[in-house]
Scaffold this motif. Structure first.
Motif, mmCIF file in Angstrom:
data_model
loop_
_atom_site.group_PDB
_atom_site.id
_atom_site.type_symbol
_atom_site.label_atom_id
_atom_site.label_comp_id
_atom_site.label_asym_id
_atom_site.label_seq_id
_atom_site.Cartn_x
_atom_site.Cartn_y
_atom_site.Cartn_z
ATOM 1 N N VAL A 55 0.820 -1.214 0.000
ATOM 2 C CA VAL A 55 0.000 0.000 0.000
ATOM 3 C C VAL A 55 0.852 1.261 0.000
ATOM 4 O O VAL A 55 0.577 2.211 -0.744
ATOM 5 C CB VAL A 55 -0.969 0.002 1.202
ATOM 6 N N ASP A 56 1.897 1.297 0.815
ATOM 7 C CA ASP A 56 2.732 2.503 0.902
ATOM 8 C C ASP A 56 3.432 2.794 -0.425
ATOM 9 O O ASP A 56 3.478 3.948 -0.875
ATOM 10 C CB ASP A 56 3.774 2.343 2.012
ATOM 11 N N LYS A 57 3.958 1.747 -1.068
ATOM 12 C CA LYS A 57 4.638 1.947 -2.351
ATOM 13 C C LYS A 57 3.649 2.338 -3.437
ATOM 14 O O LYS A 57 3.949 3.181 -4.298
ATOM 15 C CB LYS A 57 5.389 0.676 -2.745
ATOM 16 N N ALA A 58 2.466 1.738 -3.410
ATOM 17 C CA ALA A 58 1.442 2.073 -4.395
ATOM 18 C C ALA A 58 0.964 3.510 -4.207
ATOM 19 O O ALA A 58 0.696 4.218 -5.188
ATOM 20 C CB ALA A 58 0.272 1.107 -4.289
ATOM 21 N N LYS A 59 0.862 3.951 -2.957
ATOM 22 C CA LYS A 59 0.445 5.323 -2.659
ATOM 23 C C LYS A 59 1.443 6.319 -3.249
ATOM 24 O O LYS A 59 1.055 7.299 -3.908
ATOM 25 C CB LYS A 59 0.343 5.528 -1.154
ATOM 26 N N LYS A 60 2.724 6.057 -3.048
ATOM 27 C CA LYS A 60 3.755 6.945 -3.586
ATOM 28 C C LYS A 60 3.686 6.986 -5.103
ATOM 29 O O LYS A 60 3.761 8.065 -5.710
ATOM 30 C CB LYS A 60 5.137 6.469 -3.134
ATOM 31 N N MET A 61 3.503 5.823 -5.706
ATOM 32 C CA MET A 61 3.439 5.747 -7.163
ATOM 33 C C MET A 61 2.231 6.494 -7.712
ATOM 34 O O MET A 61 2.334 7.257 -8.682
ATOM 35 C CB MET A 61 3.383 4.275 -7.589
ATOM 36 N N LEU A 62 1.081 6.293 -7.095
ATOM 37 C CA LEU A 62 -0.143 6.946 -7.554
ATOM 38 C C LEU A 62 -0.067 8.454 -7.370
ATOM 39 O O LEU A 62 -0.485 9.223 -8.248
ATOM 40 C CB LEU A 62 -1.351 6.377 -6.813
ATOM 41 N N GLU A 63 0.466 8.900 -6.254
ATOM 42 C CA GLU A 63 0.600 10.342 -6.016
ATOM 43 C C GLU A 63 1.517 10.984 -7.055
ATOM 44 O O GLU A 63 1.249 12.098 -7.525
ATOM 45 C CB GLU A 63 1.136 10.591 -4.604
ATOM 46 N N GLU A 64 2.575 10.276 -7.428
ATOM 47 C CA GLU A 64 3.478 10.806 -8.450
ATOM 48 C C GLU A 64 2.778 10.879 -9.810
ATOM 49 O O GLU A 64 2.993 11.812 -10.583
ATOM 50 C CB GLU A 64 4.737 9.941 -8.532
ATOM 51 N N SER A 65 1.928 9.890 -10.090
ATOM 52 C CA SER A 65 1.179 9.914 -11.350
ATOM 53 C C SER A 65 0.175 11.061 -11.374
ATOM 54 O O SER A 65 0.006 11.723 -12.398
ATOM 55 C CB SER A 65 0.446 8.585 -11.565
ATOM 56 N N LEU A 66 -0.503 11.276 -10.262
ATOM 57 C CA LEU A 66 -1.475 12.361 -10.200
ATOM 58 C C LEU A 66 -0.791 13.709 -10.389
ATOM 59 O O LEU A 66 -1.320 14.603 -11.070
ATOM 60 C CB LEU A 66 -2.227 12.325 -8.865
ATOM 61 N N LYS A 67 0.387 13.834 -9.819
ATOM 62 C CA LYS A 67 1.154 15.069 -9.992
ATOM 63 C C LYS A 67 1.578 15.220 -11.447
ATOM 64 O O LYS A 67 1.471 16.311 -12.025
ATOM 65 C CB LYS A 67 2.387 15.045 -9.079
ATOM 66 N N TRP A 68 2.047 14.130 -12.053
ATOM 67 C CA TRP A 68 2.456 14.153 -13.462
ATOM 68 C C TRP A 68 1.288 14.502 -14.359
ATOM 69 O O TRP A 68 1.410 15.341 -15.260
ATOM 70 C CB TRP A 68 3.037 12.793 -13.844
ATOM 71 N N ARG A 69 0.135 13.884 -14.135
ATOM 72 C CA ARG A 69 -1.029 14.137 -14.984
ATOM 73 C C ARG A 69 -1.527 15.569 -14.835
ATOM 74 O O ARG A 69 -2.041 16.149 -15.789
ATOM 75 C CB ARG A 69 -2.154 13.140 -14.657
ATOM 76 N N SER A 70 -1.379 16.136 -13.647
ATOM 77 C CA SER A 70 -1.856 17.502 -13.433
ATOM 78 C C SER A 70 -1.008 18.541 -14.165
ATOM 79 O O SER A 70 -1.486 19.629 -14.497
ATOM 80 C CB SER A 70 -1.866 17.834 -11.930
ATOM 81 N N THR A 71 0.258 18.190 -14.433
ATOM 82 C CA THR A 71 1.137 19.127 -15.140
ATOM 83 C C THR A 71 1.276 18.776 -16.620
ATOM 84 O O THR A 71 1.245 19.665 -17.481
ATOM 85 C CB THR A 71 2.537 19.145 -14.490
ATOM 86 N N TYR A 72 1.407 17.488 -16.934
ATOM 87 C CA TYR A 72 1.575 17.050 -18.321
ATOM 88 C C TYR A 72 0.253 17.084 -19.080
ATOM 89 O O TYR A 72 0.227 17.320 -20.284
ATOM 90 C CB TYR A 72 2.147 15.632 -18.334
ATOM 91 N N LYS A 73 -0.835 16.836 -18.365
ATOM 92 C CA LYS A 73 -2.198 16.864 -18.915
ATOM 93 C C LYS A 73 -2.335 16.005 -20.185
ATOM 94 O O LYS A 73 -2.702 16.513 -21.264
ATOM 95 C CB LYS A 73 -2.637 18.303 -19.194
ATOM 96 N N PRO A 74 -2.060 14.710 -20.091
ATOM 97 C CA PRO A 74 -2.134 13.859 -21.285
ATOM 98 C C PRO A 74 -3.518 13.791 -21.903
ATOM 99 O O PRO A 74 -3.648 13.649 -23.123
ATOM 100 C CB PRO A 74 -1.693 12.486 -20.751
ATOM 101 N N GLU A 75 -4.552 13.921 -21.070
ATOM 102 C CA GLU A 75 -5.913 13.825 -21.589
ATOM 103 C C GLU A 75 -6.318 15.052 -22.413
ATOM 104 O O GLU A 75 -7.331 15.028 -23.122
ATOM 105 C CB GLU A 75 -6.911 13.615 -20.448
ATOM 106 N N ASP A 76 -5.538 16.127 -22.315
ATOM 107 C CA ASP A 76 -5.857 17.351 -23.049
ATOM 108 C C ASP A 76 -5.122 17.461 -24.385
ATOM 109 O O ASP A 76 -5.396 18.384 -25.169
ATOM 110 C CB ASP A 76 -5.535 18.580 -22.196
ATOM 111 N N THR A 77 -4.198 16.568 -24.651
ATOM 112 C CA THR A 77 -3.480 16.600 -25.929
ATOM 113 C C THR A 77 -4.424 16.195 -27.053
ATOM 114 O O THR A 77 -5.194 15.250 -26.930
ATOM 115 C CB THR A 77 -2.277 15.646 -25.900
ATOM 116 N N ARG A 78 -4.374 16.921 -28.147
ATOM 117 C CA ARG A 78 -5.206 16.623 -29.306
ATOM 118 C C ARG A 78 -4.312 16.205 -30.474
ATOM 119 O O ARG A 78 -3.148 16.574 -30.566
ATOM 120 C CB ARG A 78 -6.066 17.836 -29.685
#
Length: 296
Positions: A55-78
């Motif tokens: 759980v602790d390792k997964a939490k760190k991984m998920l938090e890093e992904s959320l941070k990455w997605r908030s800045t990289y915004k892959p869902e907004d690329t067209r």
């Protein structure tokens, strides 16, 4: 339909995993917007699976992904932002699924046409997101077919770009890749592979399969994953097809509309757009349109 009855030990393991999903959701805390749409139970399970249910390792991984997605915004690329990268068809979504219904990405490193790592990676990320967008209901993973026709050291991506691409796939799209077939790589590629392996975690390495058209076990392996009538000739199949950039661009433009609808959070989006494998309840995506008519 009948389901195979679970043994007591399997039921206990399943219950323990459910507890860990709830625990991780609690640790992540309240979310909103795209992060809330992203972090479904299925998503959380993928991060836990990628970290062997720690759980602790997964939490760190998920938090890093959320941070990455908030800045990289892959869902907004067209598509129009990355279409120039795809002019040669070096990476594209195939017009068929594998035998398990997984979306298939075809990568042709020998068709490399640009030199800027940032846009190369964004193009790949766009197509990963697009592959997820087109997953059938109940399927969360994709298959990759890597065709080495025309590959040489001159067309090879730099080690740095390969490392960054591997990091994005492993760290921000955990358990999205089911299998990656490296089709007929030249002997010189082995040296490059030895370096790339250092960037990959053991789970990812296990998903990489080297296949050669002159080896019976390779041919049988491909047949077990794909209908050979759908598979391009260049990859050992029977389909004589060519990449049509204009047709593929039209298909991507249509998918951009579906993606925007999903991420807009519309109450009706479950009826009109696939859930990208992030949540349940979506309709099965129809087979994508053919990229081009069979070549004569």
């Amino acid at each position: 339909m009948f389901r195979r009855k679970q043994t007591p030990s399997q039921e206990n393991e399943s219950a323990q995993k459910d507890v860990k999903v709830k625990e991780l959701k609690t640790l992540i805390g309240p979310l909103s917007g795209h992060s809330l749409q992203y972090c479904t139970d299925a998503c959380i399970r993928r991060y836990l699976e990628a970290r062997n249910w720690n759980v602790d390792k997964a939490k760190k991984m998920l938090e890093e992904s959320l941070k990455w997605r908030s800045t990289y915004k892959p869902e907004d690329t067209r598509w129009n932002e990355v279409a120039h990268e795809g002019e040669t068809g070096k990476v594209y979504r195939a017009n068929f699924h594998d035998r398990c219904g997984r979306t298939v990405l075809i990568l042709r490193p020998g068709m490399q046409n640009t030199a800027v790592a940032e846009t190369q990676i964004r193009h790949l990320v766009y197509l990963i997101e697009n592959a997820i967008l087109n997953l059938p209901e109940g399927q969360e993973q994709m298959s990759w077919l890597i065709d080495f026709t025309g590959w040489s050291l001159n067309t090879n991506v730099p080690i740095r770009t390969a490392r960054e691409s591997a990091n994005v796939l492993q760290n921000h799209y955990p358990e999205r890749l089911s299998v990656a077939f490296l089709y007929n790589p030249p002997r010189i590629f082995e040296a490059f592979w030895k370096i790339v392996k250092y960037f990959l975690d053991p789970k990812t390495i296990q998903k990489v399969k080297f296949v050669y058209p002159n080896k019976k076990d390779s041919v049988e392996l491909m047949k077990s994953y794909f209908d050979m009538d759908n598979l391009p000739i260049e990859l050992g199949g029977k389909a004589n097809m060519q990449y049509d950039h204009e047709e593929f661009s039209r298909m991507m433009a249509e998918d951009d509309v579906k993606s925007a609808t999903f991420w807009s959070g519309s109450d009706n989006n479950k009826l009109t757009v696939v859930s990208k494998g992030y949540s349940g309840g979506a309709e099965v995506v129809p087979e994508p349109l053919a990229l081009a008519p069979p070549a004569s």
